[in-house]
Every structure is written in C-alpha cells, then in structure tokens.
Design an enzyme around this catalytic site. Structure first.
Site, PDB file in Angstrom:
ATOM      1  N   GLU A  26       0.844  -1.206   0.000  1.00  0.00           N
ATOM      2  CA  GLU A  26       0.000   0.000   0.000  1.00  0.00           C
ATOM      3  C   GLU A  26       0.879   1.256   0.000  1.00  0.00           C
ATOM      4  OE1 GLU A  26      -2.721  -0.403   3.329  1.00  0.00           O
ATOM      5  OE2 GLU A  26      -4.121  -1.535   2.109  1.00  0.00           O
ATOM      6  N   GLU A  57      -6.689  -7.645  -0.662  1.00  0.00           N
ATOM      7  CA  GLU A  57      -7.141  -7.664   0.731  1.00  0.00           C
ATOM      8  C   GLU A  57      -8.633  -7.405   0.745  1.00  0.00           C
ATOM      9  OE1 GLU A  57      -5.063  -4.969   3.348  1.00  0.00           O
ATOM     10  OE2 GLU A  57      -3.125  -5.940   3.027  1.00  0.00           O
TER      11      GLU A  57
END
Ligand SMILES: *[C@@H]1O[C@H](CO)[C@@H](O)[C@H](O)[C@H]1NC(C)=O
Ligand SMILES: *[C@@H]1O[C@H](CO)[C@@H](O)[C@H](O)[C@H]1NC(C)=O
Ligand SMILES: *[C@@H]1O[C@H](CO)[C@@H](O)[C@H](O)[C@H]1NC(C)=O
Ligand SMILES: *[C@@H]1O[C@H](CO)[C@@H](O)[C@H](O)[C@H]1NC(C)=O
Ligand SMILES: *[C@@H]1O[C@H](CO)[C@@H](O)[C@H](O)[C@H]1NC(C)=O
Ligand SMILES: *[C@@H]1O[C@H](CO)[C@@H](O)[C@H](O)[C@H]1NC(C)=O
Length: 639
Positions: A185, A265
């Site tokens: 991320e 995710e």
C-alpha cells in the site's frame, strides 16, 4: 556497499510477463494479458486465498490452521514476512523455531496450498512499526520507505538475505510461491518516492529472476494507485464489503488495462484498538461480496482468514487524531478465530466457494479443545524499583536529559527513568509533559509512592508531592510503534524533558530492563516465594510483579486467561510473553493461551506485571472461552 552495486543491475522490463510454456510438464506461472487471467502451467488459474501470519500463531499450530484453510476450499494463502521479527538486532537473522519461514512454506506446500508472498520490507499488518526494525530509528533523520541512503542500505542488506532463501520456493522453481508483492500500500504513504520503488523492483528482479510475477497492492483511490504502482509490477487493489466491486475493479483497470482482476485484501473483519468497541463484519455480507467477485472471475485474498495473536510486544498502533494501540488479540473477526477455530463465517464462505470449485471432501477439523483450569491466586513479588538488580543487570546509563529507547538500544517493552526531586514539594505540584513527549505511558512514583501516570496525547500533567532529594521513578511503557501513515518514525520513551513546577528535571539514571530475559531465565524462582512479603490488606498501586502457579492436571489444552478487576499490564506463562491486558479499557478481556505452552506435569509459572493497581483478591481465572466487552461495533455503520 551492496546497495550501491545493486542499483546498477540492468533490468529488462519489457520481457517481464512473457512466460512461455513450450516444454510440456514444465512449471510456469504468469499473467495472460490477452485473456485477463493468471496462467498456471499454461492453464487459466483463479486464486481463492486467505491471509495467515505465521508470526501470530505458535509453530505447533501452523499445520492445523493450514489444513482448516485448505478444507474451506482455498487454493492459496497470503503471507507477510515481518522484517523486525527476523532481524531484531541489526545484522543478526533468526529463521528458526517460530521464525522458521521455510518450514511454514513447506507445511503449506504439503497441505496443497500455493503462496502469495508479501516480503515488504514494510508490511503494515497492524504489526509493531509495520514490520520495520526499530533500530532503523537510530539514524535520527531517517526517512523510512523512501530512497534515503541509510534506509535503502538496510533494506538492500535484508532483501539480500531474505529473497535468495525464497527463490527455491518460487512455483517456477518447484516450490509453491506463485506471486510476490513489492512494498505494501505504498500509495497511502506521503513520500510517493518512485526512486525507492524502482530500487525495490531492481532488487526483487535481481534476486527472484525475470519470470516471477511481482505485484503491488493499493487502497482503492486514484491518489493511492498513482503513488503505489510502477511499471513492471502488476497493480492490484484492496477493499472490503462496503465498496462497490464494479467501481473498485474499474479503478484497477485504469492502471492495469488488461490482466486478471485481483482484490489482494478483501476484509473479512477488522482490527480492534484498546478503548474502542470490538469491530465485527457481517458474515452474510462477506459471503455475498465474495460470491460477486468470484463470479466475475476475480482473484480474491481474504484478509484475514486466520488472524491469531500479537504475542509479546508485537502489536502495532495507529496515529490519526491520537495514538491508539492495537489490542493483543488479532482475531479480526476472521473466519478462523484467534484460537484457530472454524466460525459460522467460515462455513458461509465455504458454501460460496463450493459454487465455483470442487472443495476437498471430508469434514472440517473441529475446534481445538479448551479447558477451564479455574482460579489461581497470585502473590506479590515486588515492585520494579526494588528489583532493578535482577531486571537491569547492565545497570543504568547516566544522562543530563532523558534518552529514548532507541538511543538506549532497548527497542521494546519497558524502561525505568530515575532522578531526584530538586526541591521540597509540600503542595501538589504539576509534573508536565509539555511537548507530549511521553511515548507512550509513564508510571510515576516518588520514594516508592505511586503518584499516577502520564499518557501520550491524553494525560500530559499529574500532581506530585515529596521532599527534596526523594527518588523519582518513572517507568515508561512502549505500547507498540505506529504501523501506518506518516508517523511511523515512532520513537519511544521520554522524547522530551519533563517539567516539575518550574524546574526541568535533569540528571537521569536510565535503566534498560530485560524483563523477558529474567523471566525466560526462571525468575521469579519458586524458592524465593518464601521470602515474599506477607499479603497486604491494602492492594499495591503502581508497577508491581505478581506470580503464581497453575498446578498441572495432565492436560495441555488451550485456555483463556481473564484478569478480572486488574487494571493494565503484561503476562507471561512459563517464560513466554502472552501480551498486554487492559480490561479497564477493553474491548479484549481475556488472553489466549495456546495449550502447548502448558506443562502437563510441572507447575505452570504465571508472572504478571500490573502497572497501575491489582484487585485485593489477586486472582486470575483460566476459562474455556474468550470474553469481550459486550458493546460491539458494526463496521458497516462506520463507512
Ligand atoms: C530465534 O527465534 C526462536 C523463536 O522463534 C527462539 O526460540 C530462538 O531462541 C531465537 N534464536 C536466537 C539466536 O535468538
Ligand atoms: C511441494 O509439494 C509437492 C507435492 O505436493 C512436492 O512434489 C514438491 O517437491 C514440494 N516442493 C517443495 C519445495 O518442497
Ligand atoms: C455499483 O456501481 C455500478 C456502476 O456505477 C452500478 O451500476 C451498480 O448498481 C452498483 N452496484 C451496487 C450494488 O450498488
Ligand atoms: C518497592 O520495593 C522496595 C524494595 O522491596 C520497597 O522498599 C518499597 O517500599 C516498595 N515500594 C512500594 C510502593 O511498595
Ligand atoms: C493539582 O493540584 C492543584 C492544587 O491542589 C489542583 O488545583 C489541580 O487540579 C491538580 N491538578 C491535577 C492534574 O490533578
Ligand atoms: C516453574 O518454575 C520452577 C522454578 O521456579 C521450575 O522448577 C518449573 O520447572 C517451572 N515450570 C515450567 C513448566 O517450566
């Protein structure tokens, strides 16, 4: 310097994803950009994966959890590698016991599970400092997760150890790792430093070869995708049940016009912080959205599938408006519970997966047995100030102004700062942390009398009284370093001066504390019980150690420890640090104890460090189920 040399390794990105499978029977894993799917051994492949963190599960339960994931119908697992778990001391690597990553990969391979590897170097994961080793902070101005020379050198040295170990485990080399994530991320981080990401790409290519599928994962916004993605690293997204999957995958498509859809995710649950309500995510919503994604052929990793436990000091923290530490349990409301037990959510997910692929026949392994061993009454061992010879064998460092944990080279746990009162304080006098420099909680005593505590962002002043020359002891607790956002340079200890009335406190003796070393070495010894102080009528306040023994009864079953009416502290069983308890804040009220930590034949040693105040009964309770504060938070109402 290795880093400098590696920067110049030539990489031909154009040939990244062309993986030919001309020789029949040859193992291959690649991206089919024409047909928008992964190709495994030349055939279309869709993964249905779940996240599991070996660092949060005792080694003896790894296989059990993996089998349950396999029996749910998953064909892959997704695994983070926490750098600080393997290199706690710079240059000293540990890949043995509970840190034996290759053994974990081997068990997954034996179970029939492929692996999506996420070696960081930054992982977030609600893990202490997002997986980065705290020794990086010994360089005071280091810019983490950027092309900062000190950071890059440390990263290069680490990846030069880790990635060569992983290379034989790549699917194309006969192992089970199908894809490898670079950073994590990264687009959420302020730095947005492409030179850093390019350097990582070079290292990953150098150590893993040209044929490995490398990818990035980012939050589902344009800004995050712009800063987190890089040519040659396949761009994937992450999102939970409250996101419209069409909109989310359209955004992936803007950055990756062709290739498989991937949600790296998909949130089955959410984490808890101390003091917040317990987070839950509705099982019907999870299974409905999972079904929608699988129906359009997307590859999905469920985060988490098995959350586990932040044993010891491994929990992370968030710092948005204020510092919020993550609880010890990482149950995450995941399909397998903290203790590895199948839940209704798991069965609902399995029913969805059944509609898309054959799932293994045979029953789901049942929950592991739990036992209620009952009450144990503890005895007081003594307060920290009186135990420094045992807990701080190296003794104090003298310094005019306070030093941080990082300057003291003690990165985790607790440290004691000692000085004396500069003048008589007959009236209550404010002790102030003017720059909010207590990271994260400071327990203050004067001549052994507990005065109260200071807490980062929350409690910046307390009153103290005493006489000139009295000893001031300040025990400072590191509650876990920030794991997300721009504040990950999270130094611990006393970061700035404390002011008492009009005086700056100076001339400190700073005691590094090796509490875990002492307890692992057998302290407090049972013989010393004879010299324990007689039970007191008034319960002690301030940081005090207690111990007791749970008599063996022939069983070593899982159990949950409840510290009813205790306030806040840390617990060890047979020398193993179970983590923090804080029933005064909640929502977690019990600590998970894996059965294999218990002895069936020897007395089991319980050590408790209570920081604020123990109840008069001094009892702890071993229960056969967990306990939570009743008020819970439905994540759906948050967004
Ligand atoms: C490595 O980690 C294991 C636990 O996973 C521990 O038992 C062992 O003592 C560690 N080794 C060293 C050399 O610190
Ligand atoms: C993985 O398991 C398969 C059998 O399922 C075996 O053939 C292969 O050698 C294993 N790979 C490794 C690296 O152990
Ligand atoms: C998701 O967004 C698409 C495109 O805007 C829209 O057509 C669809 O109705 C939305 N789905 C849901 C479940 O809201
Ligand atoms: C802490 O322990 C020391 C040494 O045993 C003792 O002198 C002192 O009174 C204790 N302080 C408290 C608050 O119990
Ligand atoms: C400190 O003591 C003063 C005087 O008794 C009182 O006014 C003040 O509220 C106290 N402050 C705190 C933080 O307890
Ligand atoms: C508990 O501590 C005592 C020594 O104080 C030791 O003899 C015993 O073996 C320990 N129990 C376990 C299970 O390690």
């Amino acid at each position: 310097m290795a880093a400098g040399v590696l920067l110049f390794v030539a990489v031909n990105l154009a040939c990244l994803t062309v993986s030919l499978n001309l020789v029949s029977g040859e193992r291959s894993f690649s991206i089919d950009y024409k047909n928008n799917y992964f190709l495994k051994d030349g055939k279309p492949f869709q993964y249905i994966s779940g996240s599991i963190h070996y660092s949060r599960i005792p080694r003896y339960y790894w296989k059990d959890r993996l089998v349950k994931m396999y029996m749910t119908g998953l064909n892959a697992i997704q695994v983070y590698v926490p750098w600080n778990f393997h290199e706690a001391v710079q240059g000293v690597h540990n890949f043995t016991g509970g840190r034996d990553l290759e053994h974990f990969l081997d068990l997954a391979n034996q179970t029939g599970l492929l692996v999506i590897l996420r070696p960081g170097p930054y992982i977030c994961a609600e893990w202490e400092m997002g997986g980065l080793p705290a020794w990086l902070l010994q360089k005071p101005n280091i810019i983490l997760r950027s092309a900062d020379a000190d950071y890059v050198e440390a990263v290069s040295n680490w990846l030069a150890v880790l990635l060569p170990k992983m290379k034989p485990w790549l699917y194309i080399n006969g192992g089970n790792i199908i894809t490898v994530q670079v950073e994590n991320e990264y687009g959420s981080y302020f730095a947005c430093d492409y030179n850093y990401m390019r350097h990582l790409r070079t290292l990953f290519r150098f150590f893993l070869g040209e044929d490995t599928v490398l990818f990035t994962t980012d939050g589902n916004t344009d800004k995050e995708m712009t800063c987190g993605t890089l040519e040659g690293l396949y761009a994937t997204v992450d999102f939970g049940t409250d996101t419209n999957i069409t909109i989310a995958f359209n955004r992936q498509r803007r950055f990756e016009p062709r290739g498989p859809l991937v949600n790296s995710e998909f949130y089955t649950g959410w984490l808890d912080h101390w003091g917040d309500p317990h987070a839950v995510v509705n099982a019907q919503k999870v299974s409905r959205v999972l079904g929608e994604m699988l129906a359009i052929g997307a590859n999905v990793n469920m985060y988490m599938f098995e959350g586990g436990t932040n044993f010891g000091y491994w929990n992370g923290a968030d710092h948005d408006t204020k510092f919020r530490s993550v609880v010890t349990s990482y149950d995450y409301d995941a399909p397998l519970s903290e203790a590895g037990d199948p839940t209704e959510k798991l069965l609902a997910i399995r029913d969805v997966i059944k509609q898309f692929r054959d799932i293994p026949s045979g029953p789901m392994p049942p929950a592991t047995p739990k036992f209620a061993y009952g009450f144990v009454t503890l005895k007081k061992v003594g307060n920290i100030s009186g135990l420094l010879n045992t807990l701080s064998p190296v003794g104090p460092v003298k310094s005019q102004y306070p030093l941080t944990f990082e300057e003291m080279k003690q990165f985790y746990g607790y440290m004691l700062y000692r000085t004396t009162l500069p003048r008589d304080l007959s009236e209550p006098t404010p002790l102030i942390s003017p720059l909010n420099g207590v990271h994260d909680r400071a327990y203050v005593s004067v001549n052994g009398v507990f005065q109260g505590l200071l807490e980062r962002d929350t409690m910046l002043v307390i009153n103290v009284t005493g006489q000139q020359g009295d000893t001031v002891d300040i025990l400072v607790e590191n509650m876990g370093r920030v794991n997300f956002g721009s504040k990950i340079n999270d130094y611990k200890g006393l970061l700035s001066n404390l002011i008492l009335g009009k005086d700056v406190l100076t001339d400190w003796k700073i005691y590094p504390l090796d509490i875990d070393g002492a307890i692992a070495g057998g302290w407090p010894h049972i013989d010393s019980q004879t010299s324990f102080p007689a039970p007191q009528k008034d319960p002690s306040v301030g940081p005090v150690f207690y111990m007791g023994t749970l008599k063996p009864n022939g069983l070593a079953w899982d159990t949950f420890l409840k510290l009813n009416e205790w306030t806040k502290g840390q617990v060890w069983i047979n020398g193993v640090n179970l983590g923090r308890y804080w029933p005064a804040r909640g929502p977690q009220l019990t600590l998970y104890i894996p059965g294999p930590l218990l002895s069936t034949t020897l007395p089991n040693n319980i050590t408790v460090l209570e920081l604020e105040g123990a109840p008069a009964h001094l009892r702890v309770l071993f229960m056969d189920r967990l306990s939570l504060m009743s008020k819970s938070l439905n994540r759906a109402h948050l967004v």
